[in-house]
Design an enzyme around this catalytic site. Sequence first.
Site, PDB file in Angstrom:
ATOM      1  N   LYS A 100      -4.063  25.727  28.946  1.00  0.00           N
ATOM      2  CA  LYS A 100      -3.938  24.390  28.352  1.00  0.00           C
ATOM      3  C   LYS A 100      -3.480  23.417  29.435  1.00  0.00           C
ATOM      4  O   LYS A 100      -2.590  23.748  30.236  1.00  0.00           O
ATOM      5  CB  LYS A 100      -2.933  24.449  27.199  1.00  0.00           C
ATOM      6  CG  LYS A 100      -2.823  23.167  26.382  1.00  0.00           C
ATOM      7  CD  LYS A 100      -1.821  23.330  25.238  1.00  0.00           C
ATOM      8  CE  LYS A 100      -1.716  22.104  24.359  1.00  0.00           C
ATOM      9  NZ  LYS A 100      -0.738  22.291  23.261  1.00  0.00           N
ATOM     10  N   SER A 157       0.862  23.762  17.241  1.00  0.00           N
ATOM     11  CA  SER A 157      -0.240  23.444  18.155  1.00  0.00           C
ATOM     12  C   SER A 157      -1.016  24.645  18.673  1.00  0.00           C
ATOM     13  O   SER A 157      -2.108  24.477  19.227  1.00  0.00           O
ATOM     14  CB  SER A 157       0.284  22.629  19.337  1.00  0.00           C
ATOM     15  OG  SER A 157       0.401  21.276  18.970  1.00  0.00           O
ATOM     16  N   SER A 191      -2.565  20.899  18.836  1.00  0.00           N
ATOM     17  CA  SER A 191      -3.066  20.227  20.021  1.00  0.00           C
ATOM     18  C   SER A 191      -3.783  21.148  21.003  1.00  0.00           C
ATOM     19  O   SER A 191      -4.507  20.671  21.874  1.00  0.00           O
ATOM     20  CB  SER A 191      -1.904  19.545  20.752  1.00  0.00           C
ATOM     21  OG  SER A 191      -0.983  20.507  21.218  1.00  0.00           O
TER      22      SER A 191
END
Lengths: 496, 488
Positions: free
Chosen positions: B76, B175, B151
């Site tokens: 990420k 997330s 996210s």
Amino acid sequence: MYSEKDITHRLIVGFEIHVQLATRTKLFCGCAVEFGAPPNSRTCPVCLGLPGALPVMNRRAFEFSVDTGLALNCAINRLSKWDRKSYYYPDLPKNYQTSQYDLPVACDGFFEFNANGQPRRISILRAHLEEDAGKNIHDTPGCTLVDLNRTGTPLLEIVTLPEIESADDAYAFCTELQRLVTYLGVSHGNMQMGQMRFEPNINVEINAGGETFRTPISEIKNLNSFRSVRGAIEYEYQRQIQDWLADNDYVINDRPNENRGWDDDRGVTVFQRGKEAAHDYRYFPEPDLVPATTEEAWLETRRAKLPMAPLKRRAELVNNLGLNPDDAAVIVSDRATADLFDAAVEAGASPKTLGKHFVNLWAKLAADRDARVCDLGISADRIAELANMVDQDSVSATSAVKVAGAMLDSPDSPMKLAESMGLRAVLDTGETQAWIEQAFAANEQAVRDAAGNPKKAKAAAGFLRGQVMKISAGKANPKLVGALIEARLREQSTQE
Amino acid sequence: MNQSVYDIVTAIGKGETTARAVVAESLAAIAARDAQVRAFVCVDGEGALAAADEVDRRLAAGERVGPLAGVPVAIKDNICTLNLPTTCASRMLEDYTSPYEAGVVERLRSAGAIVVGKTNLDEFAMGSSNENSALFRTVNAWSPDRVAGGSSGGSAVAVAAGMVPCALGSDTGGSIRLPASFNGVVGLKPTYGRVSRYGLVAFGSSLDQIGPITRDARDAAIVLSVIAGDDARDSTNVRGRPFISGIADGETTPDPFSVGVASECFGEGLAGSVRASVEAGIGRLGELGAETVDIRLPHMEYAIACYYIIATAEASSNLARYDGVHYGHRTSRADDIFELYSHSRVEGFGAEVKRRIMLGTYVLSSGYYDAYYKKALQVRTLIRRDFEKAFEKVDVIASPVAPTTAFRVGEKTDDPLAMYLADVYTTSANLAGLPAISIPCGFDEDGMPIGLQLMGRWFEEDRLLAIAHRFLEGTDYNRLSPLCNPAR
């Protein structure tokens, strides 16, 4: 309107003091704490506040804070926590300062000091740890540069209650506090390097027409010399009275408190900004650090290791060793010198003679070299030996000064040096008598005065003693010279 | 690529394939499919192949290799990496490359994993759909008109679309779990303190945790055992509690266990299809030998409010450093320092980030602190106590991950509150610091994946993973997305 003679007034001063702790590395990262390194060379992702970097508490800084808290007779919080204080400034890369808000390391203590020989005591509100900011450099016009070497340097902020009532007391407090932190070894206390920064909060209580008024509080920022502390307070005391006399509404709550700076060249404080609205720092608990906890047993071991405070040490020199208070103050002015003194006493020399040597002889040699007595590199044994030589009349006090000077350049024992320099005192009566005869022969008028002129006898005898010492090149023993001259003069007057 | 982490490690270990071949396959899958979903912010083909060759060289030389030797992994883009930019999907850090590497990335690399690229996210991890990325939008691996979830949308989609077998996400309020649920993959948020946060760009520091997104539970266990562990650079990292997984070593039978079901998690707003699948999933746990127990989580209803106060408060402070002075976006139209700050931040941050900074600044302001932030901390304690009580009776707690399956792109972008409610079941695990896992448990009437959430006691990830492993055995809930079907 009131005039100056209509009023009485009282000065009220409290302090915030930032003490830079003498850790090798910064408060939350491994960067070296170093003064004068090339800009931004002592930085890492943590103190630069880079994305994703996290702080880790420097254990030593915490220990130093606890030591200081204990020495200031504070309660040490069993759990002290970290908080973020938010404000934007280019030298604060995270735009918040990691500090302590509601649970500081230490709180509720007191500190004792002497001012003009009088004992004083001030309450300590709290002592908390925080990180220092970096430095904005405005040397180039139209351009501000930022140096983050200082960012993250551990600071202990000590806050007192407003209990100081004169500039002299403030001066004495600040010097004694500096002595304390250097004694504890928690700070180098170097004022030029900004390792101690004093911020007095000053206002004045004025009594006029049966009413009491208080002027707005001014905080003088970042004073880094004791002289400027005294100067700023003296100036503010008078300024606030004059401002109140000119405008009786110049009182706290009606007028804003002020931040002011000290202009050392002009000897005045300068208005910086009013504190109309308290800045909202939005303190909240620092989620990246865990609270620091202390246990009673650990506190006890730290308490046991604390050195004796300089004030107490001075009292012991006066009370136990019979030194006069002024000499004692000079000896305890730094811990290493006081330790050297104690070691010399331990080595068997008379404290009184050592006291004289430390204050006059050694202190002067040190001052010539811009150093402290402990920095001269003379061992306690050699210092004790020289004191003993004086006490045993092996050298005169005058010669001792010369021997001491030579000791700085030679590892030889002071006795050996005295001998090789021809300063070993002569205790031989015959040799001394010969020097006296020589002096008497050269100074007939003085001899007459000494023997027969009551008005001048004392001075003349002193002069003759000095002449004898001079002729002997300092080798004569003053006591012996005195006794022999006295006998010789008695002889003289009997003859006449 | 449809091999799991476990398959790859085994095959490379046996010499049946090479790290280069595996990495090349991953890069080929990215090249073939990423244009349709846009999971990756950057791909480092050259670096990945070089790292793969180094693994192959070591293997050939008989040198020791780590437990993830040759496994392609996506990171990420709010986790710091050397050599590759770390943008946080923000204009603010569009050109930022970290001079140091996150603890988890160091661990992955030294375990032999190959970083193939960085994945998209909602800007600074703030969002539930991936629509808040300032770079571009990642879409769902199962349907391009559905959101990826956020996210960690890029990471979940990269795994679901078979571009990498595993990826790292970060989870502040759901997330990892939410996009895992939306894309039919496994997402684990470890216990707070289990995995080092050093190098994770902070959003809500007291809530953030890095975790794995994988196709199955065994892979999650393998990756977690690499990234978990001591890191003295993170003061909140709990030391001396290594994660040792039974299932990673083939141990697959969980002890008899009890599963708690709280009515608070099945109330208003829960889609019928999600409810049905989750209830069926709980039934399946029963078949696996679990005893189902009704529990109460009375403060759960305050979790969202509490979360959006604490997370935004911390975010407002964590994001204060992006000011245009030291790094990141700097405005070109500033006459003084105030303008430099305000213009840089106005230009550098997107709408959602600004909204949260303002919310967080507000709740910490004097006069409001006690009413909001302090109260939220108190509620947080109550939520934690609810869980302490519940875990006296049950071993795990089952719930939906999200009230709906992946919603349509654009459906909630104008209604932040509706968007925030996507986190209604996930935030309480962050507030309490608990481990929680999202497991695929079925599909809705449109064929969109549904996730079952299991929350466990602090540091009992192994139990969660063992249950998840058994749960998925014999199902195809975690099959690859249709995107991977060559017939398509």
